[in-house]
Write an enzyme that holds these catalytic residues in place. Sequence first.
Site, PDB file in Angstrom:
ATOM      1  N   CYS A 162       0.815  -1.229   0.000  1.00 50.79           N
ATOM      2  CA  CYS A 162       0.000   0.000   0.000  1.00 50.79           C
ATOM      3  C   CYS A 162       0.845   1.275   0.000  1.00 50.79           C
ATOM      4  CB  CYS A 162      -0.937  -0.006   1.208  1.00 50.79           C
ATOM      5  SG  CYS A 162      -0.196  -0.654   2.720  1.00 50.79           S
ATOM      6  N   HIS A 173      -3.461   6.238   4.351  1.00 53.74           N
ATOM      7  CA  HIS A 173      -2.037   6.447   4.631  1.00 53.74           C
ATOM      8  C   HIS A 173      -1.623   7.832   4.136  1.00 53.74           C
ATOM      9  CE1 HIS A 173      -1.704   2.340   5.688  1.00 53.74           C
ATOM     10  NE2 HIS A 173      -0.935   1.877   4.732  1.00 53.74           N
TER      11      HIS A 173
HETATM   12  P1  NAP Z   1      -7.854  -9.422   7.671  1.00 50.65           P
HETATM   13  O1  NAP Z   1      -8.875  -8.350   7.804  1.00 50.65           O
HETATM   14  O2  NAP Z   1      -7.258 -10.007   8.891  1.00 50.65           O
HETATM   15  O3  NAP Z   1      -8.502 -10.622   6.789  1.00 50.65           O
HETATM   16  C1  NAP Z   1      -7.815 -11.813   6.549  1.00 50.65           C
HETATM   17  C2  NAP Z   1      -8.595 -12.654   5.552  1.00 50.65           C
HETATM   18  O4  NAP Z   1      -7.849 -13.819   5.245  1.00 50.65           O
HETATM   19  C3  NAP Z   1      -9.921 -13.140   6.090  1.00 50.65           C
HETATM   20  O5  NAP Z   1     -10.853 -13.233   5.031  1.00 50.65           O
HETATM   21  C4  NAP Z   1      -9.566 -14.540   6.587  1.00 50.65           C
HETATM   22  O6  NAP Z   1     -10.666 -15.423   6.623  1.00 50.65           O
HETATM   23  C5  NAP Z   1      -8.623 -14.973   5.507  1.00 50.65           C
HETATM   24  N1  NAP Z   1      -7.774 -16.075   5.944  1.00 50.65           N
HETATM   25  C6  NAP Z   1      -6.906 -16.092   6.972  1.00 50.65           C
HETATM   26  N2  NAP Z   1      -6.321 -17.308   7.076  1.00 50.65           N
HETATM   27  C7  NAP Z   1      -6.826 -18.065   6.070  1.00 50.65           C
HETATM   28  C8  NAP Z   1      -6.642 -19.411   5.650  1.00 50.65           C
HETATM   29  N3  NAP Z   1      -5.782 -20.225   6.274  1.00 50.65           N
HETATM   30  N4  NAP Z   1      -7.336 -19.848   4.577  1.00 50.65           N
HETATM   31  C9  NAP Z   1      -8.208 -19.032   3.943  1.00 50.65           C
HETATM   32  N5  NAP Z   1      -8.431 -17.758   4.303  1.00 50.65           N
HETATM   33  C10 NAP Z   1      -7.756 -17.289   5.364  1.00 50.65           C
HETATM   34  O7  NAP Z   1      -6.632  -8.954   6.793  1.00 50.65           O
HETATM   35  P2  NAP Z   1      -6.576  -7.922   5.571  1.00 50.65           P
HETATM   36  O8  NAP Z   1      -6.200  -6.589   6.089  1.00 50.65           O
HETATM   37  O9  NAP Z   1      -7.784  -8.049   4.729  1.00 50.65           O
HETATM   38  O10 NAP Z   1      -5.301  -8.444   4.815  1.00 50.65           O
HETATM   39  C11 NAP Z   1      -5.232  -9.686   4.189  1.00 50.65           C
HETATM   40  C12 NAP Z   1      -3.870  -9.839   3.550  1.00 50.65           C
HETATM   41  O11 NAP Z   1      -3.742  -8.913   2.498  1.00 50.65           O
HETATM   42  C13 NAP Z   1      -2.689  -9.510   4.496  1.00 50.65           C
HETATM   43  O12 NAP Z   1      -2.240 -10.628   5.175  1.00 50.65           O
HETATM   44  C14 NAP Z   1      -1.655  -8.962   3.567  1.00 50.65           C
HETATM   45  O13 NAP Z   1      -0.881 -10.034   3.089  1.00 50.65           O
HETATM   46  C15 NAP Z   1      -2.451  -8.400   2.441  1.00 50.65           C
HETATM   47  N6  NAP Z   1      -2.514  -6.909   2.469  1.00 50.65           N
HETATM   48  C16 NAP Z   1      -1.867  -6.247   1.518  1.00 50.65           C
HETATM   49  C17 NAP Z   1      -1.899  -4.883   1.495  1.00 50.65           C
HETATM   50  C18 NAP Z   1      -1.109  -4.141   0.491  1.00 50.65           C
HETATM   51  O14 NAP Z   1      -0.360  -3.305   0.893  1.00 50.65           O
HETATM   52  N7  NAP Z   1      -1.253  -4.386  -0.788  1.00 50.65           N
HETATM   53  C19 NAP Z   1      -2.620  -4.175   2.443  1.00 50.65           C
HETATM   54  C20 NAP Z   1      -3.298  -4.869   3.411  1.00 50.65           C
HETATM   55  C21 NAP Z   1      -3.237  -6.262   3.404  1.00 50.65           C
HETATM   56  P3  NAP Z   1     -11.482 -15.737   8.012  1.00 50.65           P
HETATM   57  O15 NAP Z   1     -12.472 -14.622   8.170  1.00 50.65           O
HETATM   58  O16 NAP Z   1     -12.134 -17.036   7.710  1.00 50.65           O
HETATM   59  O17 NAP Z   1     -10.477 -15.796   9.093  1.00 50.65           O
HETATM   60  N1  12T Z   2       2.300  -5.403   7.457  1.00 51.52           N
HETATM   61  O1  12T Z   2       0.980  -6.321   1.909  1.00 51.52           O
HETATM   62  O2  12T Z   2       0.516  -3.854   8.586  1.00 51.52           O
HETATM   63  O3  12T Z   2       3.023  -6.161   2.524  1.00 51.52           O
HETATM   64  O4  12T Z   2      -0.155  -2.204   7.373  1.00 51.52           O
HETATM   65  C1  12T Z   2       0.484  -4.406   3.950  1.00 51.52           C
HETATM   66  C2  12T Z   2       0.136  -3.732   5.112  1.00 51.52           C
HETATM   67  C3  12T Z   2       2.018  -5.719   5.142  1.00 51.52           C
HETATM   68  C4  12T Z   2       1.823  -6.005   2.740  1.00 51.52           C
HETATM   69  C5  12T Z   2       0.338  -3.332   7.507  1.00 51.52           C
HETATM   70  C6  12T Z   2       1.674  -5.066   6.313  1.00 51.52           C
HETATM   71  C7  12T Z   2       1.423  -5.366   3.987  1.00 51.52           C
HETATM   72  C8  12T Z   2       0.729  -4.064   6.283  1.00 51.52           C
END
Ligand code: NAP
Ligand code: 12T
Length: 359
Positions: A129, A253
């Site tokens: 992000c 951000h």
């Molecule tokens: P979040 O709100 O904690 O949501 C996590 C999601 O992953 C939920 O839908 C969860 O399902 C699912 N999940 C977790 N463990 C799983 C498994 N073993 N099998 C299937 N699904 C599973 O997190 P978020 O903020 O949406 O972020 C998710 C991921 O996106 C992060 O870990 C990160 O890698 C990435 N991310 C990237 C950016 C970026 O900068 N591009 C920004 C934010 C996040 P349940 O509801 O069933 O637990």
């Molecule tokens: N730790 O996708 O915590 O690399 O704000 C994105 C957001 C990792 C990522 C956060 C993180 C990622 C966060």
Amino acid sequence: MKSYHVAVVGATGAVGTRMLEQLTHTTLPIASVRALASKRSAGKTVAFGDQSLVIEELTETSFEGIDLALFSAGGSVSAKFAPYAVKAGAVVVDNTSFFRQNPDVPLVVPEVNAHAMDQHNGIIACPNCSTIQMMIALEPIRRVYGLKRVIVSTYQAIGGAGNRAMDEARQQLKAVIDDNLDSTALTAEILPSAGDKRHYPIAFNALPQIDVFTDNDYTYEEMKMTHETKKIMEDDDIAVSATCVRVPVLIGHSESVYLETEKIADIAEVKRLISEFPGAVLEDDVAHQIYPQAINAVGKRETFVGRIRKDLDVENGIHLWCVSDNLLKGAAWNSVQIAETLHERDLIHPVDQMKFELK
Ligand code: NAP
Ligand code: 12T
């Protein structure tokens, strides 16, 4: 016209719910959407426009009949399951950090380097992000003046760390205000990083740690900004040092960016270039106190740029402030925009050769 069977992995998460929401406002022709998450959520529902989708548990066979899979369920989930999606014939847009530095995986901000997808191998990575919004602010400058060096300090929202981190922050903020607690008396379980040993309150605080530390004393979040900038801009010579800080903002951000161009830039021209760049909005009128603010960026797809000014001492130095919705351009919208761009370039099709190992 072609239309696609789409899967969203992590459909209940902070990013996944927004992916579903962005898919209701997309130019991508959609035949169906499958919502996947962990066993914990199987059988529950999530909203997709005015429909409600029943969540299925993610398994190795979840991708039969899927053309496009958007992953946002953490790096280990992508590591294991994205290759199964590719094997099943889908193109994956991965929002985690797992594949970003893999040389077989394009790392894409569509306004900057859409061309990198033309030779894809089934997985396209969405950058971090903090990197994405900085690319939108810097690319219009780089194209005309060149870019030598970037020093960035971020003011990152809690939403980037997921739904549980936002819940923790709301509880802490409420406890300080309603129960008159001092922030140092609060308990924390998630921030600064769920994967690290110690946890600190975010309420009325600023935490100079996002993700865990690497062995050079920078955090992974900081090093992602360094490595991802070089890969997206296809220039290993751009010097990037970052300090990433979590602040008590839920979404949006902000970044203070110092950059040095190759050629000396004209500030009025820099403002014009940014105002004309797709995905960027110039908000820079200090006489009227106009500059980007996190609260105004929430729910928007654009990156807002302002406070553009020359360094006081360095001739080719510029300072600016950029703000974006970290869960939209920083994640869900950039991923859906990658999918739209893949469709426009007719790149959503099974791969000939499997480059990723099934585990
Ligand atoms: P979040 O709100 O904690 O949501 C996590 C999601 O992953 C939920 O839908 C969860 O399902 C699912 N999940 C977790 N463990 C799983 C498994 N073993 N099998 C299937 N699904 C599973 O997190 P978020 O903020 O949406 O972020 C998710 C991921 O996106 C992060 O870990 C990160 O890698 C990435 N991310 C990237 C950016 C970026 O900068 N591009 C920004 C934010 C996040 P349940 O509801 O069933 O637990
Ligand atoms: N730790 O996708 O915590 O690399 O704000 C994105 C957001 C990792 C990522 C956060 C993180 C990622 C966060």
